[in-house]
Design a protein around this motif. Sequence first.
Motif, short mmCIF file in Angstrom:
data_model
loop_
_atom_site.label_atom_id
_atom_site.label_comp_id
_atom_site.label_asym_id
_atom_site.label_seq_id
_atom_site.Cartn_x
_atom_site.Cartn_y
_atom_site.Cartn_z
N ASN A 3 11.05 -3.22 12.67
CA ASN A 3 10.20 -2.56 13.68
C ASN A 3 9.05 -3.45 14.13
O ASN A 3 7.92 -3.00 14.28
N GLU A 4 9.36 -4.71 14.36
CA GLU A 4 8.27 -5.65 14.65
C GLU A 4 7.56 -5.33 15.95
O GLU A 4 6.33 -5.40 16.03
N ILE A 5 8.35 -4.96 16.96
CA ILE A 5 7.74 -4.66 18.27
C ILE A 5 6.71 -3.56 18.12
O ILE A 5 5.60 -3.64 18.66
N LEU A 6 7.10 -2.53 17.35
CA LEU A 6 6.20 -1.40 17.14
C LEU A 6 4.88 -1.86 16.52
O LEU A 6 3.79 -1.48 16.97
N VAL A 9 2.80 -3.71 19.09
CA VAL A 9 2.20 -2.82 20.09
C VAL A 9 1.04 -2.07 19.47
O VAL A 9 -0.02 -1.91 20.07
N LEU A 17 3.63 -10.41 21.12
CA LEU A 17 4.60 -9.61 21.85
C LEU A 17 5.29 -10.45 22.93
O LEU A 17 6.51 -10.44 23.09
N PHE A 21 9.26 -11.66 23.42
CA PHE A 21 10.03 -11.41 24.64
C PHE A 21 10.19 -12.66 25.51
O PHE A 21 10.70 -12.57 26.61
N ALA A 24 13.55 -13.29 27.22
CA ALA A 24 13.85 -12.33 28.29
C ALA A 24 13.04 -12.63 29.53
O ALA A 24 13.54 -12.56 30.66
N ILE A 25 11.77 -13.01 29.31
CA ILE A 25 10.91 -13.32 30.46
C ILE A 25 11.44 -14.56 31.18
O ILE A 25 11.57 -14.58 32.39
N SER A 28 14.31 -13.73 33.30
CA SER A 28 14.01 -12.95 34.50
C SER A 28 13.34 -13.81 35.57
O SER A 28 13.35 -13.46 36.75
N GLU A 43 2.39 -12.47 36.14
CA GLU A 43 2.45 -11.08 36.56
C GLU A 43 3.13 -10.21 35.51
O GLU A 43 2.68 -9.09 35.22
N ILE A 44 4.21 -10.74 34.92
CA ILE A 44 4.91 -9.96 33.90
C ILE A 44 4.00 -9.75 32.69
O ILE A 44 3.91 -8.64 32.15
N LYS A 47 1.63 -7.06 33.53
CA LYS A 47 2.27 -5.73 33.53
C LYS A 47 2.38 -5.19 32.11
O LYS A 47 2.10 -4.02 31.86
N ILE A 48 2.79 -6.05 31.19
CA ILE A 48 2.94 -5.59 29.80
C ILE A 48 1.58 -5.21 29.22
O ILE A 48 1.43 -4.18 28.57
#
Lengths: 72, 198
Positions: A3-6, A9, A17, A21, A24-25, A28, A43-44, A47-48
């Motif tokens: 549960n690392e993302i959790l 966050v 974080l 990611f 993935a960034i 994209s 910008e990404i 947004k996060i």
Amino acid sequence: MENEILHQVENKDLERLLEIFRPAIKKSLHHTRMQEREDLEQEISMKILEKLNYLQDIKTPDFFEFIEYSID
Amino acid sequence: MKTIREKEFFRKYANIMKQPIMKGFLKSNENQNIFSRAINSMDKDSITQLNSAFRQYYKNVILISYISKTIHFSAIDFDKRLRNYYKKNLPIPGVAEESNNQEEHFSMDVLMSSIEDTTFNNFQNSQHNISDYIGNPELISSMKSLSNKQLYILELIYIHNINNKQIAKVLNESEQTISYNHHAALEKLRKACIKSKI
């Protein structure tokens, strides 16, 4: 780590974080052209960051609640 | 090995236990242990533990999905906005050219006066060599192995944002040739990079 993302966050650790990611960034970024990719990356990240508070407050069902929901 | 209680539980909630989120949750040994303990003993503490472990697991999954979607869609949205901007704001020669630099100055009249289409010539005069944009000396030296055509194509694509179709028209080649040359050039550079460990 489970549960690392959790964890990130909840700790509001944006840097870690983004690091998780990163692939993935990077992928994209191909949506836009060469010259604009740095801007898009910024910008990404923004947004996060904006969504961090919202993400922290997401409520999820526990085990038996989930079973109850699913039966209905 | 599943106990009778676990088996019964799995039979009773067969559909729910088949869901990906449940399968994912029970994949980890730790969660599996928490689950067995709770189902077999049904005491308050172990059920609380199971509930909180599941809640955390579920939230983690939702966060991953949410953030991935945010990344994906903000990229698409960003590009859409950009394209729209460039579509609405075409560069108009003569309007933004109020600089003191007389050499680069050209007005609409000059462009209109010639019967021949001078757009590409103007563009050609104002362009720079692609190696001006590259900082790494090893990469520049490996670029020497590319043919002139390949260099030119890279330049048009990465510096001037021209698409394959337009390049094909300019060079009088087919689009496929351009695409092939583009990828061949990138592949050559990639190999050179790996070789010299850039």
